[in-house]
Design an enzyme around this catalytic site. Structure first.
Site, PDB file in Angstrom:
ATOM      1  N   THR A  98       0.816  -1.198   0.000  1.00  0.00           N
ATOM      2  CA  THR A  98       0.000   0.000   0.000  1.00  0.00           C
ATOM      3  C   THR A  98       0.857   1.258   0.000  1.00  0.00           C
ATOM      4  O   THR A  98       2.013   1.230   0.447  1.00  0.00           O
ATOM      5  CB  THR A  98      -0.910   0.013   1.252  1.00  0.00           C
ATOM      6  OG1 THR A  98      -1.565   1.268   1.383  1.00  0.00           O
ATOM      7  CG2 THR A  98      -0.087  -0.211   2.525  1.00  0.00           C
ATOM      8  N   ASP A  99       0.275   2.369  -0.447  1.00  0.00           N
ATOM      9  CA  ASP A  99       0.983   3.644  -0.372  1.00  0.00           C
ATOM     10  C   ASP A  99       1.050   4.183   1.058  1.00  0.00           C
ATOM     11  O   ASP A  99       1.830   5.093   1.353  1.00  0.00           O
ATOM     12  CB  ASP A  99       0.339   4.684  -1.290  1.00  0.00           C
ATOM     13  CG  ASP A  99      -1.127   4.967  -0.989  1.00  0.00           C
ATOM     14  OD1 ASP A  99      -1.691   4.347  -0.066  1.00  0.00           O
ATOM     15  OD2 ASP A  99      -1.719   5.811  -1.687  1.00  0.00           O
ATOM     16  N   GLU A 100       0.256   3.614   1.962  1.00  0.00           N
ATOM     17  CA  GLU A 100       0.219   4.129   3.330  1.00  0.00           C
ATOM     18  C   GLU A 100       1.528   3.906   4.080  1.00  0.00           C
ATOM     19  O   GLU A 100       1.768   4.550   5.109  1.00  0.00           O
ATOM     20  CB  GLU A 100      -0.955   3.514   4.090  1.00  0.00           C
ATOM     21  CG  GLU A 100      -2.297   3.899   3.492  1.00  0.00           C
ATOM     22  CD  GLU A 100      -3.475   3.444   4.313  1.00  0.00           C
ATOM     23  OE1 GLU A 100      -3.420   3.555   5.550  1.00  0.00           O
ATOM     24  OE2 GLU A 100      -4.465   2.977   3.716  1.00  0.00           O
TER      25      GLU A 100
ATOM     26  N   TYR B 158      -1.867  -0.420  11.026  1.00  0.00           N
ATOM     27  CA  TYR B 158      -1.982  -1.099   9.731  1.00  0.00           C
ATOM     28  C   TYR B 158      -0.786  -0.805   8.840  1.00  0.00           C
ATOM     29  O   TYR B 158      -0.116  -1.710   8.344  1.00  0.00           O
ATOM     30  CB  TYR B 158      -3.277  -0.686   9.025  1.00  0.00           C
ATOM     31  CG  TYR B 158      -3.260  -0.964   7.540  1.00  0.00           C
ATOM     32  CD1 TYR B 158      -3.068  -2.263   7.061  1.00  0.00           C
ATOM     33  CD2 TYR B 158      -3.399   0.059   6.601  1.00  0.00           C
ATOM     34  CE1 TYR B 158      -3.025  -2.524   5.695  1.00  0.00           C
ATOM     35  CE2 TYR B 158      -3.371  -0.190   5.249  1.00  0.00           C
ATOM     36  CZ  TYR B 158      -3.179  -1.481   4.799  1.00  0.00           C
ATOM     37  OH  TYR B 158      -3.123  -1.739   3.450  1.00  0.00           O
TER      38      TYR B 158
ATOM     39  N   LYS C  65       2.256  -3.265   7.405  1.00  0.00           N
ATOM     40  CA  LYS C  65       2.545  -3.461   5.980  1.00  0.00           C
ATOM     41  C   LYS C  65       3.975  -3.044   5.649  1.00  0.00           C
ATOM     42  O   LYS C  65       4.647  -3.690   4.833  1.00  0.00           O
ATOM     43  CB  LYS C  65       1.547  -2.681   5.119  1.00  0.00           C
ATOM     44  CG  LYS C  65       0.160  -3.287   5.072  1.00  0.00           C
ATOM     45  CD  LYS C  65       0.137  -4.696   4.499  1.00  0.00           C
ATOM     46  CE  LYS C  65       0.441  -4.717   3.006  1.00  0.00           C
ATOM     47  NZ  LYS C  65       0.351  -6.103   2.451  1.00  0.00           N
TER      48      LYS C  65
END
Length: 357
Positions: free
Chosen positions: A134-136, A160, A164
Site C-alpha cells: 500500500t501507499d500508506e 496497519y 505493511k
C-alpha cells in the site's frame, strides 16, 4: 504461456479480482484464503466448478499447509494479497495486524524460500514472489507535496501501515539475503465491485440507500488517490510478467479527491440511479476524526508507466458510477457479507464518535 499461480488472500476484494482476471487469461490458480471477515467465498462463486481454480481455506502462517501446496502444485509464482487491511480495525486491534501482516508474511517467505532453493536452476530463475502492499507505508503528504515515488522513505503512521511496512521490509530482506526473486507493488486506495462494506465507498453507498447517516471523519478534507481494482490487478499482472526482480512499483489512479468530494459524488450518482425525495447528500454527518488520520496520499506511478507501459483504464467518474451500479444490482452479495459481526464492528467504530455540528 499460461502459468500456475498460488494466490494468497485470493477471496478478498483485490485478490479475488486478480484471480478472476488470471483465469480469464488462462492461468491455473490455487487460492489460499483464511476466510476471515473480509474473505468472501461469494467473490469466487463463478469459479466453483472450474477445474483450473483450486480453493484452499487456510492461513499463510501455517507453514505445513503452505509447504504442501508448493510441493503439490509447483507454482510459477506466489502472489501475496493476504493482509489485514483496514486502518480503523488496526486501531482497535493492532496485534491482529502484526500476526497476519508481519508474522504471517515472514512464515510464507521462509517456506517459499526453502522450497524455491531446491528447484532446478531454470525454474529458480523464472519463479517470482510478488508482494502486494500500500501507499500508506510512506506516511502522509500535505497539499503541494510531491507524490510518493518508489524511493520515498517509509514513515507509517497507523498500526496497519506499520505492519505493511514491516512486511515490505521482510520481502526485500529475503531477496537481499537469500536471493528470492521478489517484486513489490504499492497501490493507492482501491474501489470497485466486491469491496467489503466497511470501506468508505461501499459504506456510504449502502448507508445512503438505507437512509442512515453518512459518517465523514473531521471536515472530510483528507485526500486520497483512487484506483479502480481492475486497473490495479491488470498492473500487478504486468509487473509479474515484465517487472525487474528486486524492484518495487507504485500503482495509482491519477484521481486525487477529498473524502467529502467522493461522498458527494456517490450521493449524486445514487440520486440518478435511485431517485429520492430527500437528497442523499443531506445524510452527510461529520464525526470526530480518527486518531493519526493521514491527511493526503498521492502516487507517482511514472515508473510503471515508463518501464512497463501501464496506464489506468478507468476514469474515477465512470469507475465510480459502474461501482454504484454493481452494488445496486448485487443485493444478495451485500446481505451475505453484512453479517452480525460486521454490524457489531460498525457499532464499535462509529457509535462512540461525536457528531460535529
Amino acid at each position: 504461456m499460461p502459468k500456475t499461480l498460488l494466490v494468497t488472500g485470493g477471496a478478498g476484494f483485490i485478490g479475488s479480482c486478480f484471480v478472476l482476471q488470471a483465469r480469464q487469461r488462462g492461468d491455473r490458480v490455487i487460492t489460499l484464503d483464511k476466510l476471515t471477515y473480509a474473505g468472501n467465498p461469494d467473490n469466487l462463486a463463478s469459479q466453483a466448478h472450474d477445474p483450473d481454480h483450486i480453493f484452499v481455506q487456510g492461513d499463510i502462517g501455517n507453514a505445513e499447509l503452505v509447504r504442501w501446496l508448493l510441493l503439490r502444485y509447483a507454482p510459477d509464482a506466489v502472489l501475496n494479497f493476504a493482509a489485514e487491511s483496514h486502518v480503523d480495525r488496526s486501531i482497535l486491534d493492532p496485534e491482529a495486524f502484526v500476526r497476519t501482516n508481519v508474522l504471517g508474511t515472514s512464515t510464507l517467505l521462509r517456506v517459499v524460500t526453502n522450497w524455491w532453493a531446491d528447484l532446478p536452476e531454470s525454474r529458480k530463475a523464472s519463479f517470482r514472489f510478488l508482494h502486494v502492499s500500500t501507499d500508506e507505508v510512506f506516511g502522509a503528504l500535505q497539499p503541494g507535496d510531491p507524490a510518493f515515488t518508489e524511493t520515498t522513505p517509509y514513515s507509517p503512521n497507523s498500526p496497519y501501515s506499520a505492519s505493511k511496512a514491516g512486511s515490505d521490509h521482510l520481502v526485500r530482506a529475503f531477496h537481499e539475503t537469500y536471493g528470492l526473486p521478489i517484486l513489490i507493488t504499492n497501490c493507492s486506495n482501491n474501489y470497485g465491485p466486491r469491496q467489503f462494506p466497511e470501506k468508505l465507498i461501499p459504506l456510504m453507498l449502502l448507508n445512503a440507500l438505507e437512509g442512515k447517516p453518512l459518517p465523514v471523519y473531521g471536515s472530510g478534507s483528507n485526500i486520497r488517490d483512487w484506483l479502480h481494482v481492475e486497473d490495479h490487478c491488470a498492473a500487478i499482472a504486468l509487473v509479474l510478467e515484465k517487472g525487474r526482480v528486486g524492484e518495487s512499483y507504485n500503482i495509482g489512479g491519477h484521481s486525487e479527491r477529498t473524502n467529502l468530494e467522493v461522498v458527494r459524488t456517490i450521493c449524486a450518482f445514487l440520486q440518478e440511479e435511485v431517485p429520492s425525495s430527500r437528497q442523499y447528500a443531506d445524510l452527510i454527518s461529520f464525526v470526530t476524526d480518527r486518531p493519526g488520520h493521514d491527511f493526503r496520499y498521492a502516487i507517482d506511478c511514472s515508473k510503471i508507466e515508463r518501464e512497463l507501459g501501464w496506464k489506468p483504464a478507468h476514469s474515477f467518474a465512470t469507475g465510480l458510477q459502474d461501482t454504484v451500479r454493481w452494488y445496486l444490482a448485487n443485493g444478495r452479495w451485500v446481505e451475505n457479507v453484512r453479517s452480525g459481526a460486521y454490524r457489531e464492528w460498525l457499532d464499535r467504530n462509529y457509535s462512540s464518535r461525536t457528531t460535529m455540528g
